[in-house]
Enzyme design. Structure first.
Site, PDB file in Angstrom:
ATOM      1  N   LYS A  70       0.817  -1.223   0.000  1.00  0.00           N
ATOM      2  CA  LYS A  70       0.000   0.000   0.000  1.00  0.00           C
ATOM      3  C   LYS A  70       0.854   1.279   0.000  1.00  0.00           C
ATOM      4  O   LYS A  70       0.640   2.174  -0.801  1.00  0.00           O
ATOM      5  CB  LYS A  70      -0.923  -0.045   1.222  1.00  0.00           C
ATOM      6  CG  LYS A  70      -1.999   1.001   1.247  1.00  0.00           C
ATOM      7  CD  LYS A  70      -3.063   0.697   2.269  1.00  0.00           C
ATOM      8  CE  LYS A  70      -2.604   0.732   3.696  1.00  0.00           C
ATOM      9  NZ  LYS A  70      -2.063  -0.437   4.302  1.00  0.00           N
ATOM     10  N   THR A  72       4.027   1.523  -0.767  1.00  0.00           N
ATOM     11  CA  THR A  72       4.804   1.510  -2.012  1.00  0.00           C
ATOM     12  C   THR A  72       3.964   2.049  -3.170  1.00  0.00           C
ATOM     13  O   THR A  72       4.433   2.861  -3.973  1.00  0.00           O
ATOM     14  CB  THR A  72       5.275   0.071  -2.320  1.00  0.00           C
ATOM     15  OG1 THR A  72       6.033  -0.408  -1.202  1.00  0.00           O
ATOM     16  CG2 THR A  72       6.126   0.016  -3.567  1.00  0.00           C
ATOM     17  N   ARG A  93       2.152   8.320   7.119  1.00  0.00           N
ATOM     18  CA  ARG A  93       2.423   8.196   8.549  1.00  0.00           C
ATOM     19  C   ARG A  93       3.908   7.936   8.790  1.00  0.00           C
ATOM     20  O   ARG A  93       4.597   7.415   7.919  1.00  0.00           O
ATOM     21  CB  ARG A  93       1.621   7.038   9.157  1.00  0.00           C
ATOM     22  CG  ARG A  93       0.140   7.265   9.227  1.00  0.00           C
ATOM     23  CD  ARG A  93      -0.587   6.030   9.722  1.00  0.00           C
ATOM     24  NE  ARG A  93      -0.385   4.896   8.841  1.00  0.00           N
ATOM     25  CZ  ARG A  93      -0.585   3.636   9.181  1.00  0.00           C
ATOM     26  NH1 ARG A  93      -0.987   3.334  10.394  1.00  0.00           N
ATOM     27  NH2 ARG A  93      -0.401   2.671   8.320  1.00  0.00           N
ATOM     28  N   LYS A 104       7.106  -6.688  11.052  1.00  0.00           N
ATOM     29  CA  LYS A 104       6.569  -6.076   9.843  1.00  0.00           C
ATOM     30  C   LYS A 104       7.603  -5.234   9.084  1.00  0.00           C
ATOM     31  O   LYS A 104       7.501  -5.002   7.902  1.00  0.00           O
ATOM     32  CB  LYS A 104       5.374  -5.191  10.247  1.00  0.00           C
ATOM     33  CG  LYS A 104       4.451  -4.819   9.104  1.00  0.00           C
ATOM     34  CD  LYS A 104       3.141  -4.300   9.652  1.00  0.00           C
ATOM     35  CE  LYS A 104       2.241  -3.817   8.545  1.00  0.00           C
ATOM     36  NZ  LYS A 104       2.566  -2.499   8.043  1.00  0.00           N
ATOM     37  N   ALA A 272      -3.609   1.347  12.820  1.00  0.00           N
ATOM     38  CA  ALA A 272      -4.975   1.303  12.296  1.00  0.00           C
ATOM     39  C   ALA A 272      -5.802   0.168  12.867  1.00  0.00           C
ATOM     40  O   ALA A 272      -7.025   0.195  12.783  1.00  0.00           O
ATOM     41  CB  ALA A 272      -4.954   1.202  10.773  1.00  0.00           C
ATOM     42  N   PHE A 300      -3.556  -0.717   7.103  1.00  0.00           N
ATOM     43  CA  PHE A 300      -4.173  -2.036   6.948  1.00  0.00           C
ATOM     44  C   PHE A 300      -5.267  -2.011   5.876  1.00  0.00           C
ATOM     45  O   PHE A 300      -5.225  -1.198   4.956  1.00  0.00           O
ATOM     46  CB  PHE A 300      -4.682  -2.563   8.283  1.00  0.00           C
ATOM     47  CG  PHE A 300      -3.574  -2.909   9.249  1.00  0.00           C
ATOM     48  CD1 PHE A 300      -2.515  -3.716   8.851  1.00  0.00           C
ATOM     49  CD2 PHE A 300      -3.573  -2.421  10.542  1.00  0.00           C
ATOM     50  CE1 PHE A 300      -1.475  -4.034   9.721  1.00  0.00           C
ATOM     51  CE2 PHE A 300      -2.539  -2.738  11.422  1.00  0.00           C
ATOM     52  CZ  PHE A 300      -1.494  -3.544  11.015  1.00  0.00           C
ATOM     53  N   PHE A 381       3.204  -9.376  -9.789  1.00  0.00           N
ATOM     54  CA  PHE A 381       4.410 -10.164  -9.526  1.00  0.00           C
ATOM     55  C   PHE A 381       4.730 -10.992 -10.776  1.00  0.00           C
ATOM     56  O   PHE A 381       3.820 -11.311 -11.559  1.00  0.00           O
ATOM     57  CB  PHE A 381       4.191 -11.109  -8.333  1.00  0.00           C
ATOM     58  CG  PHE A 381       4.276 -10.423  -6.997  1.00  0.00           C
ATOM     59  CD1 PHE A 381       5.368 -10.631  -6.159  1.00  0.00           C
ATOM     60  CD2 PHE A 381       3.267  -9.564  -6.570  1.00  0.00           C
ATOM     61  CE1 PHE A 381       5.443 -10.003  -4.920  1.00  0.00           C
ATOM     62  CE2 PHE A 381       3.334  -8.931  -5.342  1.00  0.00           C
ATOM     63  CZ  PHE A 381       4.435  -9.157  -4.510  1.00  0.00           C
ATOM     64  N   TRP A 409       7.155  -1.030  -7.619  1.00  0.00           N
ATOM     65  CA  TRP A 409       8.279  -1.550  -6.833  1.00  0.00           C
ATOM     66  C   TRP A 409       9.529  -1.664  -7.718  1.00  0.00           C
ATOM     67  O   TRP A 409      10.615  -1.262  -7.317  1.00  0.00           O
ATOM     68  CB  TRP A 409       7.933  -2.928  -6.243  1.00  0.00           C
ATOM     69  CG  TRP A 409       8.924  -3.376  -5.201  1.00  0.00           C
ATOM     70  CD1 TRP A 409       8.830  -3.230  -3.855  1.00  0.00           C
ATOM     71  CD2 TRP A 409      10.173  -4.047  -5.438  1.00  0.00           C
ATOM     72  NE1 TRP A 409       9.941  -3.750  -3.226  1.00  0.00           N
ATOM     73  CE2 TRP A 409      10.793  -4.261  -4.176  1.00  0.00           C
ATOM     74  CE3 TRP A 409      10.841  -4.491  -6.587  1.00  0.00           C
ATOM     75  CZ2 TRP A 409      12.028  -4.889  -4.033  1.00  0.00           C
ATOM     76  CZ3 TRP A 409      12.084  -5.115  -6.440  1.00  0.00           C
ATOM     77  CH2 TRP A 409      12.657  -5.309  -5.178  1.00  0.00           C
TER      78      TRP A 409
END
Length: 556
Positions: A70, A72, A93, A104, A272, A300, A381, A409
Site C-alpha cells: 500500500k 509503495t 504516517r 513487519k 490502524a 491495513f 508479480f 516496486w
C-alpha cells in the site's frame, strides 16, 4: 536483487531546500533537520490563499503474509503523477519502532518507490514519537504525583485509565504493579503500558488542526475517575500547558522526498488496528494546500484504515476525498482463497476465485457505502499469469470499477503512470457523493452495528456485560454522540483472524468500550486485540546493524 535499503542508499537525494522550493514552500517556513529533512511551520496554512488540491486515499484488501504494498503504491502513484506533469504531494504516517524491530519492518515504501532518508524515517526521524511519549508519560507522572501529594481531586487509584507508553513491542509491560517499596515511592497500584502509536496523545496529535486545538483536546483527556465516578481530565491535573510545550515542534509536519524527488510529508503514526491509522490532519491539509493532488494512505485493509479515515478523520477535519485506490496482489487473494504462502508461485484460478470476494467487498464498500469513485491497483508479480489478471479485471468490471496493473516496486514512477492517469480521470471526470457509514446521532451500539453490518459484512454485535456497563456510563457522560474507533484484528473482516476472504453470518464480540475524549472518539475493543504488541521469536532487530562509517544495514 538489491534490498530496499540498498536501493534507497544508491539514490542521491536532493537537498531538502530544493524539495521545499519545488513544493512552493518559502524558506521562512522551513526548519531544517540536517540536509535531507525539515519541518514546515504551520503558519503556512494560514498564510497561503491557494485553493486546496484534490485528496486521494490509498487503501487495500485485508492484509496477508504475502503482502500488498500500500505505501509503495502510494509513493509510486505520486511519482507517476509527477511524471505525467501533475503537481502532487504525498502525506504518509511515520513508522513505529515496534514493527521496525518486530515482524513487519519499516513503512517507507519499497523497491524504487520509497521515501528517503529511509533509515532516518524508520528510526528516530525528527523525534516526534519521543515527544509524544514524553507528553504521555508526563501526564502519567503528574497524575500519580497528585494522588501521592494528598489527592485533592479524590481520584480512585483503582479507576485510573491512563497508561504510560513506549514505542516498542514489549509484552513484559502489558501488566505491571508499580508504586512499591514504601510510602515515599508512590501509591501501589496495578498499571500497564501501551505502545506509543496506540496512545491517545498520538490520536490527539494527528487529529488536531492547530496548537490551540491541540491544547483543547489535551485538556479533555480522561485519565481516571473519582471515588464517586466523576471523570478526571488532564486539564484537572494541570498538565496541558507542559504537554503542549513538549509537542510544539513535533506538531509541525516533516518534509522529505521520494526517490524521484517528489515532496512528501511524513507525520504522525497511529496504528490502524488499534487507533485511527492516519497521518496528521495538518500534514494532509498542507499537502492539499501545496499540491493540485494530495495522496495519502490509511493503515491495513479498507475495513480498518479507510473506514476510520472516512468516518473519523474526514468527518472531524471536513475533508472529502475525490478518489480511492484499493491495492491488491494476486498472491494475497490466493491466500484468502485458502492457499499456503508456499503455494502462491503457480497459477491457481480456483483459489483466486475463492479469494476475490475479499477484494470485491472492499470495492463495494468504497463504491456503495461511502459512494466514492475508486480504482483497483494490482501490484503485479512475475508469477502472476494473464488468466489470473483477466479474472480480477472481469470481476471488478461487474462492479463498475477499473483495474490497473502497477509495477512501481520495480520501476518507480514509470510503473505507476497508468495508475496515475486513471486516478486523474477519476478526480476530474467522476463525481462522488461522499457518505459516512453511520451518523453521529445514533447510540454507541447502533454505530458499532452499522460498521459491522455495512463495512465488515457481519450480522451484528455481541456486547459482553462489562462493555454494556461501560457503554451505559459513557452514554450518561454524553459521549454517545462521538464517532467509533473499532480496535480489531487486521487479518479478517471479522474479529477472528482465521476467517479469511469475505466471511458472512458472523457476530463481532465487543469486550471493552472506552472513550478517548481528547481525540473525540469512542474506542471499541473486540476479539483478542492488544494495545501493546509483543516481539516475534526472531525479531527483525537481530538483523539490523551499523558499520564504522554509520551506514545502517538490515532495515526493510
Amino acid at each position: 536483487m538489491k534490498t530496499d535499503i540498498e536501493i534507497a542508499q544508491s539514490v542521491e537525494m536532493k537537498p531538502i531546500t530544493e524539495i521545499a522550493k519545488s513544493a512552493g514552500i518559502d524558506d521562512k517556513y522551513l526548519e531544517q533537520y540536517g540536509k535531507y529533512k525539515a519541518k514546515v511551520d504551520l503558519s503556512l496554512l494560514n498564510d497561503s490563499d491557494r485553493k486546496d488540491g484534490k485528496l486521494i486515499l490509498v487503501t487495500a484488501i485485508t492484509p496477508t503474509p504475502a503482502g500488498e504494498g500500500k505505501t509503495t503504491t502510494t509513493i509510486g502513484l505520486a511519482d507517476g503523477m509527477r511524471r505525467i506533469g501533475k503537481n502532487v504531494m504525498v502525506a504518509l504516517r511515520e513508522p513505529s519502532l515496534g514493527p521496525v524491530f518486530g515482524i513487519k519492518g519499516g513503512a517507507a515504501g519499497g523497491g524504487y518507490a520509497q521515501v528517503v532518508p529511509m533509515e532516518d524515517i524508520n528510526l528516530h526521524f525528527t523525534g516526534d514519537f519521543h515527544a509524544i511519549g514524553a507528553a504521555n508519560n508526563l501526564l502519567a507522572a503528574m497524575l500519580d504525583n497528585h494522588i501521592y501529594q494528598g489527592n485533592a481531586l479524590n481520584i480512585d487509584p483503582r479507576r485510573i485509565t491512563w497508561k504510560r507508553c513506549v514505542d516498542m513491542n514489549d509484552r513484559q509491560l502489558r501488566f505491571v504493579t508499580d508504586g512499591l517499596g514504601g510510602r515515599v515511592n508512590g501509591v501501589p497500584r496495578e498499571d500497564g503500558y501501551d505502545i506509543t502509536v496506540a496512545s491517545e496523545i498520538m490520536a490527539v496529535f494527528c487529529l488536531s488542526s492547530s496548537i490551540s486545538d491541540l491544547k483543547d483536546r489535551l485538556s479533555k483527556i480522561i485519565v481516571g475517575y473519582t471515588y464517586d465516578e466523576k471523570p478526571v481530565t488532564a486539564g484537572d491535573i494541570g498538565a496541558v500547558g507542559a504537554m503542549a510545550a513538549l509537542l510544539k515542534d513535533a506538531i509541525k509536519p516533516n518534509l522529505v522526498q521520494t526517490l524521484e524527488g517528489t515532496p512528501a510529508f511524513v507525520h504522525g503514526g497511529p496504528f490502524a488496528n488499534i487507533a485511527h491509522g492516519c497521518n496528521s490532519v495538518m500534514a494532509t491539509r498542507l499537502a492539499m494546500k501545496l499540491g493540485d493532488y494530495a495522496i495519502t494512505e490509511a493503515g491495513f485493509g479498507a475495513d480498518l484504515g479507510a473506514e476510520k479515515f472516512l468516518d473519523i478523520k474526514c468527518r472531524m477535519a471536513g475533508l472529502t476525498p475525490s478518489a480511492v485506490v484499493i491495492v491488491a496482489t494476486i498472491r494475497a487473494l490466493k491466500m484468502h482463497g485458502g492457499l499456503a504462502k508456499t503455494e502462491l508461485g503457480s497459477e491457481n484460478l480456483e483459489a483466486l476465485e475463492k479469494g476475490i470476494p475479499n477484494l470485491l467487498k472492499h470495492v463495494s464498500n468504497i463504491k456503495n457505502v461511502y459512494k466514492l469513485p475508486s480504482v483497483v491497483a494490482v501490484n503485479r508479480f512475475p508469477t502472476d499469469t494473464d488468466a489470473e489478471v483477466d479474472l480480477i479485471i472481469k470481476k471488478c468490471k461487474e462492479l463498475g470499477v477499473n483495474v490497473v496493473l502497477s509495477n512501481v516496486w520495480a520501476e518507480g514512477g514509470k510503473g505507476g503512470e497508468e495508475l496515475a492517469k486513471e486516478v486523474v480521470r477519476l478526480c476530474e471526470e467522476e463525481k462522488g457523493d461522499f457518505t459516512y457509514s453511520y451518523e453521529l446521532d445514533g447510540t454507541i451500539e447502533d454505530k458499532i452495528t452499522a460498521i459491522v453490518q455495512k463495512v465488515y459484512g457481519g450480522v451484528g454485535i455481541n456486547v459482553l456485560p462489562a462493555a454494556k456497563k461501560q457503554i451505559a456510563q459513557l452514554t450518561a457522560l454524553g459521549f454517545d454522540n462521538c464517532p467509533i474507533c473499532v480496535a480489531k484484528t487486521q487479518y479478517s473482516f471479522s474479529d477472528d483472524p482465521t476467517k479469511l476472504g469475505a466471511p458472512e453470518g458472523f457476530e463481532v464480540t465487543v469486550k471493552n468500550v472506552r472513550v478517548s475524549a481528547g481525540a473525540g472518539f469512542v474506542v471499541v475493543l473486540t476479539g483478542d486485540i492488544m494495545t501493546m504488541p509483543g516481539l516475534p521469536k526472531v525479531p527483525a532487530a537481530v538483523n539490523i546493524d551499523v558499520d564504522e562509517n554509520g551506514k545502517i544495514t538490515g532495515l526493510f
